[in-house]
Scaffold this motif. Structure first.
Motif: not given
Length: 305
Positions: A66-68, A75-83, A118-124, A126-129
């Protein structure tokens, strides 16, 4: 299932949807059973406000879309994959049922910035990728591209095009056959990005690392003939270079990409740049990882022919 991993959920959804999509004409009863599970899981997530809850009605550790939750700093590092995951689930459920509630949920998340995420998935962050993130991204991308219809004007095809290309270009440096072939299949369905100057999967540049066919052949042919989890250490070799930056587990890693038979090759979420590791030879991997790459490459060669 309080600590069920998102990787399990993602793998289940990808396998079930692939079964439903592939067998819809030849084995409709099997396809319907698989699709029912995809729809049931998606409905469960929607009923609980984009979360996966267990039998105690508590959210599982990583089951949130969810957005919240995804805009939270925690949880910001999960935003790309989870989206990618939740958008693909909604696309699959809509493709099978035509129920407008899935379209409405997709549009709600799109307005919240999920198609940009999803565009910024792997650069949101990168230290936790990590390489589990690749698994958590490319498998649902496959679901999305199989479900997608060009008649859906409520989906930004252009953003999906760029997301697929951008994610692929970052992952392509370690020449993964499974992600290479999924990217080729998805780009054949969504089309090539036109708005930005991107190199394309079918580029003739042999040294770019973007030729997915070469990646399939080079990667799959270098896996070891046995699946025993041997110990290995490459740090004393003179033909490799150590990365000045350690991996997310604070372990030494390489900048030299070694063939699969000179490093751990049992799972798709293992670090391809790992300098040492493995087991004591007392256990053996199954061949599922290699088979997944092999059959997906076979499929890509048919789809993109």
């Amino acid at each position: 299932i309080m600590f069920q991993q998102t990787r399990m959920q993602t793998g289940h959804m990808a396998g079930l949807w692939s079964t439903a999509f592939s067998l819809k004409q030849s084995h409709p009863h099997v396809a319907q059973a698989a699709a029912d599970l995809v729809i049931s899981l998606t409905d469960h997530i929607l009923r609980h406000n984009f979360t996966l809850v267990d039998e105690t009605e508590q959210r599982t550790t990583w089951g949130f879309w969810g957005p919240a939750d995804l805009v939270s700093e925690d949880n910001y590092d999960e935003r790309g994959p989870n989206s990618v995951q939740i958008l693909s689930y909604l696309m699959a459920a809509f493709a099978w049922t035509g129920d407008a509630k899935y379209q409405a949920a997709y549009q709600q998340l799109s307005k919240a910035g999920y198609e940009d995420a999803i565009i910024n998935n792997k650069i949101t962050t990168p230290d936790d990728d990590n390489y589990s993130d690749d698994e958590l991204t490319f498998l649902p991308m496959m679901v999305a591209c199989e479900a997608y219809s060009k008649n859906w004007d409520w989906i930004s095809r252009e953003k999906w095009q760029v997301a697929i290309q951008r994610t692929w270009e970052i992952a392509s440096v370690y020449k993964p056959s499974l992600w290479s072939s999924i990217s080729a299949i998805c780009q054949s369905k969504f089309g090539k990005p036109q708005a930005l100057e991107y190199r394309f999967l079918w580029s003739a540049e042999q040294d770019s690392g973007l030729n997915w066919r070469n990646n399939c052949f080079e990667d799959l042919s270098s896996w070891p003939l046995d699946w025993i989890d041997w110990d290995y250490n490459t740090t004393m070799r003179h033909d490799v270079a150590l990365d000045p930056y350690r991996d997310r587990g604070n372990k030494l890693q390489l900048t030299t990409l070694l063939p699969r038979n000179e490093r751990t090759a049992g799972r798709w979420n293992s670090n391809p740049w790992s300098s040492a590791g493995g087991g004591n030879g007392g256990s053996e991997f199954d061949s599922g990882a290699w088979m997944a790459g092999y059959w997906m490459c076979r499929k890509a060669m048919v789809v993109t022919a």
